[in-house]
Motif scaffolding. Structure first.
Motif, short mmCIF file in Angstrom:
data_model
loop_
_atom_site.label_atom_id
_atom_site.label_comp_id
_atom_site.label_asym_id
_atom_site.label_seq_id
_atom_site.Cartn_x
_atom_site.Cartn_y
_atom_site.Cartn_z
N GLY A 1 0.80 -1.20 0.00
CA GLY A 1 0.00 0.00 0.00
C GLY A 1 0.85 1.26 0.00
N MET A 2 0.22 2.38 0.37
CA MET A 2 0.89 3.68 0.32
C MET A 2 2.11 3.75 1.23
N SER A 3 1.99 3.21 2.43
CA SER A 3 3.11 3.28 3.37
C SER A 3 4.34 2.57 2.81
N GLU A 4 4.12 1.39 2.22
CA GLU A 4 5.24 0.63 1.64
C GLU A 4 5.82 1.36 0.43
N GLY A 75 1.53 -1.90 -5.12
CA GLY A 75 0.12 -1.78 -5.47
C GLY A 75 -0.39 -0.37 -5.63
N VAL A 76 0.51 0.61 -5.79
CA VAL A 76 0.12 2.01 -5.96
C VAL A 76 0.33 2.43 -7.41
N CYS A 94 -3.86 5.86 -6.53
CA CYS A 94 -4.77 4.76 -6.22
C CYS A 94 -4.00 3.59 -5.61
N GLU A 95 -4.68 2.88 -4.75
CA GLU A 95 -4.12 1.70 -4.10
C GLU A 95 -4.98 0.50 -4.47
N VAL A 96 -4.34 -0.55 -4.95
CA VAL A 96 -5.07 -1.77 -5.30
C VAL A 96 -5.57 -2.43 -4.02
N ALA A 112 -9.74 -0.75 -7.06
CA ALA A 112 -8.74 0.22 -6.59
C ALA A 112 -9.44 1.40 -5.92
N ARG A 113 -8.75 2.02 -4.97
CA ARG A 113 -9.32 3.15 -4.24
C ARG A 113 -8.32 4.31 -4.22
N VAL A 114 -8.85 5.53 -4.35
CA VAL A 114 -8.01 6.73 -4.27
C VAL A 114 -7.65 7.00 -2.81
N VAL A 115 -6.35 7.10 -2.55
CA VAL A 115 -5.87 7.30 -1.18
C VAL A 115 -4.94 8.50 -1.06
N GLY A 116 -4.75 9.24 -2.15
CA GLY A 116 -3.87 10.40 -2.09
C GLY A 116 -3.82 11.12 -3.42
N ARG A 117 -2.94 12.13 -3.50
CA ARG A 117 -2.73 12.91 -4.73
C ARG A 117 -1.25 13.14 -4.95
N ALA A 118 -0.92 13.43 -6.19
CA ALA A 118 0.48 13.76 -6.49
C ALA A 118 0.53 14.69 -7.69
N ALA A 119 1.67 15.39 -7.80
CA ALA A 119 1.95 16.18 -9.00
C ALA A 119 2.84 15.33 -9.90
#
Length: 328
Positions: A1-4, A75-76, A94-96, A112-119
């Motif tokens: 996930g996002m942390s990894e 998975g991101v 998105c995170e699977v 998949a689910r949106v868990v953040g944003r980026a440029a």
């Protein structure tokens, strides 16, 4: 996930390309550039914090992209929104959540689910799939939370008012259906009378158009949608707010903290009939208070539109009654 994904040490070549753009964004938001795969979508399919999407990947380029996403990026992946000028720079991350690989013939089914944003600051590869360099975006926070809380309260109240207007429109629409039903009953009686006075008439067969249709579907209004989106945005927040901004005048008042204000600011854009351009503006906005103000504005516009529709419906009903009275 996002942390990894955040813990992955990407190679130093990410500093090549457009360093002046990347350094500016990185310095502004305090994040390091990271590699990400980019799955392209039309702009009108933009997703916001907490929202999910079901995908079916069967083209070879997309299955390869998915393999890299799972094996190298925890998975991101980024949701690349395609506009007339190319990919929009701000991308949902998105995170699977789940997937099922059915083999080459059937492809891969993904949730998949949106868990953040980026440029998205650079595109490093386009064949066979898009890979880029991104920098995570975090919101700028207000000095204190008094004004954001006040506007957030307006957002919640406007959502409730919109729901009431939607319920009224639905009720009026059901009233129209009742009038139509009465008219169909009249037509049926006319047919029965005709058959009664005409022995040579054929038997009246079942007319599907005269059947009464019952609608047992539950009405999921804007307030229901808002609450559902709020819980998803709050539960799947990955920013991990570890600070709170004290309010100057909170005695006796139940104030929202930064995390709940952020969830509210996303949920307001997840109700039906929200203009896509406003959803993209919300995605691109990196100031929490500005996004709450944008939500307040867009919802007031939606409320005014519903009020206008109700007034128009009333006028049409009055004109129809006048026509019926004149005809009789």
């Amino acid at each position: 996930g996002m942390s990894e994904w955040r813990d992955i040490l990407f190679n130093s070549n990410l500093s090549s390309g457009r360093p002046e753009l990347r350094e500016g964004i990185s310095a502004e938001v305090g994040q390091l550039p990271r590699e990400v795969t980019v799955l392209p979508f039309p702009c009108d399919e933009v997703l916001l914090q907490g929202e999910t999407k079901e995908l079916h990947l069967y083209e070879e380029r997309f299955t390869k992209l998915f393999d890299k996403c799972i094996n190298e990026h925890s998975g991101v992946f980024a949701m690349g929104l395609i506009s007339d000028s190319g990919i929009i720079q701000t991308v949902p991350l998105c995170e699977v959540e789940t997937y099922n690989n059915m083999g080459d013939e059937l492809g891969i089914f993904v949730s998949a689910r949106v868990v953040g944003r980026a440029a998205l600051v650079d595109i490093t590869n386009q064949v066979p799939y898009i890979t880029g360099v991104c920098v995570e975006i975090t919101d700028k926070m207000p000095v204190n939370l008094d004004l954001p809380n006040m506007v957030a309260g307006n957002v919640e109240n406007t959502i409730i008012q919109i729901s009431a207007l939607e319920q009224k429109l639905k009720k009026d629409s059901e009233g129209d259906n009742d009038r139509d039903s009465k008219m169909r009953d009249k037509m049926l009686r006319y047919k029965l009378d005709a058959i009664f006075y005409d022995d040579k008439s054929p038997k009246l067969e079942k007319d599907e158009d005269l059947e009464e249709v019952s609608d047992d579907e539950e009405f999921f209004d804007s307030n229901d949608q808002f609450k559902f989106a709020y819980q998803n945005a709050l539960f799947h927040d990955t920013q991990g707010y570890q600070f709170s901004t004290p309010s100057l005048d909170t005695e006796g008042v139940d104030q929202r903290d930064v995390q709940t204000l952020t969830a509210l600011s996303w949920a307001a854009f997840c109700v039906d009939n929200m203009d896509i351009s406003f959803r993209i503006q919300a995605l691109d906005c990196d100031d929490l208070f500005d996004r709450i103000k944008l939500a307040s504005y867009t919802l007031r516009e939606r409320k005014a539109e519903l009020e206008s529709n109700i007034k128009l419906r009333k006028k049409v009903d009055i004109d129809s009654k006048k026509d019926e009275e004149e005809a009789s």
